[in-house]
Write an enzyme that holds these catalytic residues in place. Sequence first.
Site: not given
Ligand code: EPU
Length: 354
Positions: A165, A240, A338
């Site tokens: 990012r 995000s 973000e």
């Molecule tokens: N998790 C939690 N609680 C939550 C959310 C996440 O415990 O409420 C933990 C879990 O362990 C989960 C891990 O975080 O397994 C990863 O969560 P998730 O796969 O939902 O992804 P994220 O890290 O919350 C990132 C990107 C998203 C992208 C997803 C999928 C960023 C800032 N966000 O989110 O991108 O869709 O991975 O790859 O890197 C965006 O940038 O707007 C966006 C939506």
Amino acid sequence: MKIRENVLLASLTTMRIGGDARYVVELTQKTDIPEALDFALVQSLPVWLMGGGANTLAHDEGFEGVVILNKLTGIEVLSENEERLKVRAMGGVAWDDLVDLACRKGFSGIEAMSAIPGTVGAAPVQNIGAYGQDLAQVVVSVEAYDRDKHEFVTLTNPEMNLGYRHTRFNYGEDAGRFLVVSVTLELKKQRMQPPFYNSLQRYIDEHGETDFAPQNIRRMVMAIRSGKLPDPTEVPSAGSFFKNIYVDKAGVLAAEERSIPVWRDEKDGVLRGGKINGGWLIEACGLKGRKLHGYRISEKAALVLINEDGVGYEELDLARKEIIETVRRKFGFTLEQEPVEIPVRADFVRRAQG
Ligand code: EPU
């Protein structure tokens, strides 16, 4: 080139906040870019380039300047054979239309980035990524307008400094210098291979999926996202709102010792660093699902903030501070925002006119 005066930024951004922009200019052809910049220069106004407004926040005071909307459209297949597809898309194309085309042709590289809101032009600016893929892995070059040199230039992948990012377009001394005109990608005829990114793997296991063709991965990712992430055309949000936190090797080990989930960045068995789940930290502070100053921390994905009461930037600022402070006090990590912000800083204004 279409020019409108006094346009509410809340109507152009998916978080639905922000006062009036003095002017909004729509680009419909490449040559509109120098023209739009001249228009701003003549009036000594700063400029801000925007795609779909899906990752952009605006202030309640609005923007005393010129917002340039990238509406350059068109996707062109540059070359295609049994193994590779080289494709160029203009900045104003909806990102997901490009993903759809690539998947329909059976090419891999962006299928896990299905259903990301926003435009192609915004994709390299923050190096979008999801479920184990990011733009950095497939982008060959970007055609851009260089505001310092006043000419169209081509930047190759290494010249863009694509990190998590974090890129040459949005960080450091060149931030804001390049206006993205088009993006060229190279995709391959192959399939994603296990192990998959956590949440995708979970879906695959739960649904007994065995075919990882691009179209199928696309279908799975769309199902995961629609269950978790609000559709910004219906629910005001900017995806995000916080980033995950990148830490070095020592940070990974320290986090693991405290049982904080980390995604390990390993290459050839060597631990280089990792990403701490911001969503997990927010959830562990008991903030998930809570509403602060009119903004709801999504019950499904704690990194997402939803503007539930239709309030403005001031309330967002209060909510943001409260979340960052709560996480910092409990874990010692500082969450970073973000989405980008249409700034009101004087140095940006000077730069924009330069
Ligand atoms: N998790 C939690 N609680 C939550 C959310 C996440 O415990 O409420 C933990 C879990 O362990 C989960 C891990 O975080 O397994 C990863 O969560 P998730 O796969 O939902 O992804 P994220 O890290 O919350 C990132 C990107 C998203 C992208 C997803 C999928 C960023 C800032 N966000 O989110 O991108 O869709 O991975 O790859 O890197 C965006 O940038 O707007 C966006 C939506």
